[in-house]
Design a protein around this motif. Structure first.
Motif, PDB file in Angstrom:
ATOM      1  N   LEU A  86       0.837  -1.206   0.000  1.00 46.68           N
ATOM      2  CA  LEU A  86       0.000   0.000   0.000  1.00 46.68           C
ATOM      3  C   LEU A  86       0.871   1.255   0.000  1.00 46.68           C
ATOM      4  O   LEU A  86       0.675   2.167  -0.815  1.00 46.68           O
ATOM      5  N   ALA A 172      -3.661   1.346  -4.954  1.00 38.88           N
ATOM      6  CA  ALA A 172      -3.441   1.744  -3.560  1.00 38.88           C
ATOM      7  C   ALA A 172      -4.731   1.665  -2.755  1.00 38.88           C
ATOM      8  O   ALA A 172      -4.744   1.169  -1.610  1.00 38.88           O
ATOM      9  N   TYR A 175      -5.466  -1.974  -2.046  1.00 36.50           N
ATOM     10  CA  TYR A 175      -4.612  -2.506  -0.979  1.00 36.50           C
ATOM     11  C   TYR A 175      -5.160  -2.136   0.398  1.00 36.50           C
ATOM     12  O   TYR A 175      -5.134  -2.956   1.331  1.00 36.50           O
TER      13      TYR A 175
END
Length: 395
Positions: A86, A172, A175
């Motif tokens: 992330l 992102a 994640y």
């Protein structure tokens, strides 16, 4: 169905979501290479370093993550790896320079190294051997779906104003969601226990317990060669279709995403395929299908053939690769995290080397030099591994 089996299946479903993102991160840059080259003033071959550094970092960090999973507990290390991915994806999305992007992709590969192999090792610890290959196939569904989504995401954003930053930003956000799901799941079921202190081996002894066996080197070598001959050139196929047929990167990536659909077809039918074909015939068929598919990509005068061939190549790849995965979980059962991580290290080292070689061929020599080694060698490798497998199972 027993309650313990239900719990295992639910955990595998969440782990599949984590492996989905690892698959997406691996392939998301394929369709973005021409866009990256244009924005940073370089060639697609040089832009391909974002693939190479990810794969190399992923490979090298396996040497650490496997033993850590055995020592600290596989579930804990998987969660740390997702959180690290992330952070790296956020940095990648915000990178102002190509060198910063390379560093972020390197860090991303380092963090992602702790997801798929340790998820496989967790299944190896939990599921009996005679049921393991079908359960690993369920995990494979996540990885392959992620590869499909990653290729589509990269191709789609390559043709949109947000470009590669948008693609990395979407990953992102994903994640973050998966990190929450994993933490919640392992809190409710219990974290996988670390190896008891009295049974822990020093790091070099953990590696040695795997590498001392000749059969381990056969499995590891087969995974390395697969990475070089297939997954290296595959990274440049969207750029090749874009240059040869003037396809948009979205359309080129969509056609090649059928590769992962072929793998999903294997995963759905894995139990029946293993029972009817057996592992030796699976790897022979897989090698032949991969080689013929690369030949079809090279010689095809029309673009529409690309998609069906990608689907067949994906199916053939996982006839071969899933058999390797199953044997990777058995190379050293007492150090299974180390075993599977070494397997992934060799596989991604092959991808990194293959991507570097394919990039040089794409920029300077042409498609024939990029694909003909795969056409010739993949059937040979499948046949050689089948022979070795026959000798190993006869012992």
């Amino acid at each position: 169905m027993s309650s313990s089996l239900k719990q295992t299946q639910r955990t595998v479903a969440v782990l599949s979501a984590a492996t989905f993102l690892s698959g997406a991160a691996t392939r998301v840059c394929d369709g973005l290479l021409p866009r990256l080259g244009g924005e940073f003033g370089t060639t697609p071959g040089v832009a391909g370093y974002v693939v190479t550094v990810f794969a190399m970092a992923y490979s090298v960090l396996q040497l650490l993550f496997g033993p850590l999973g055995d020592r600290l507990g596989k579930a804990r290390v998987i969660v740390v790896a997702i959180v690290g991915s992330l952070a790296a994806s956020v940095v990648a999305a915000a990178s102002p320079t190509f060198h910063m992007l390379l560093a972020a992709r390197c860090a991303w590969g380092m963090a992602a190294a702790g997801v798929v192999p340790l998820a496989m090792a967790w299944i190896g610890d939990t599921v009996p051997l005679d049921e393991r290959q079908p359960m690993l196939a369920r995990l494979l569904v996540g990885t392959l779906s992620g590869m499909t989504a990653g290729q589509l995401l990269g191709g789609l954003f390559a043709d949109q104003p947000w470009g590669w930053r948008g693609a990395f930003g979407v990953l992102a956000l994903a994640y973050a969601c998966v990190a929450v799901l994993l933490i919640g799941r392992f809190r409710s079921t219990g974290w996988s226990p670390p190896t008891p202190a009295g049974q822990r081996l020093p790091l070099h002894r953990q590696w040695h317990s795997v590498l001392k066996e000749r059969w381990s080197w056969v499995v590891l070598g087969a995974s390395l060669i697969e990475g070089v001959l297939l997954f290296g050139p595959l990274a440049y196929m969207p750029a090749l279709l874009h240059a040869r047929f003037d396809l948009t990167l979205t359309h080129a990536s969509a056609l090649l995403a059928l590769f992962a659909i072929g793998g999903l077809a294997y995963a759905v039918a894995a139990r029946t395929i293993v029972r009817r074909l057996g592992q030796r015939r699976m790897v022979i068929a897989g090698g032949v299908i991969m080689g013929l598919g690369c030949l079809a990509w090279l010689l095809s005068p029309v673009v529409w053939i690309t998609g069906p061939v990608a689907l067949l190549v994906g199916f053939g790849t996982y006839l071969y690769h899933a058999t390797l995965q199953t044997h990777a979980t058995q190379m050293a059962p007492a150090a299974r995290g180390t075993s599977v991580s070494l397997f992934a290290a060799f596989f991604f080292a092959g991808q990194a080397l293959g991507a570097a070689l394919a990039g040089a061929a794409f920029d300077h020599l042409g498609a024939a030099w990029m694909l003909m080694p795969s056409v010739i060698m993949l059937p040979v490798v499948g046949w050689a591994y089948a022979r070795a497998l026959g000798r190993h199972t006869a012992i």
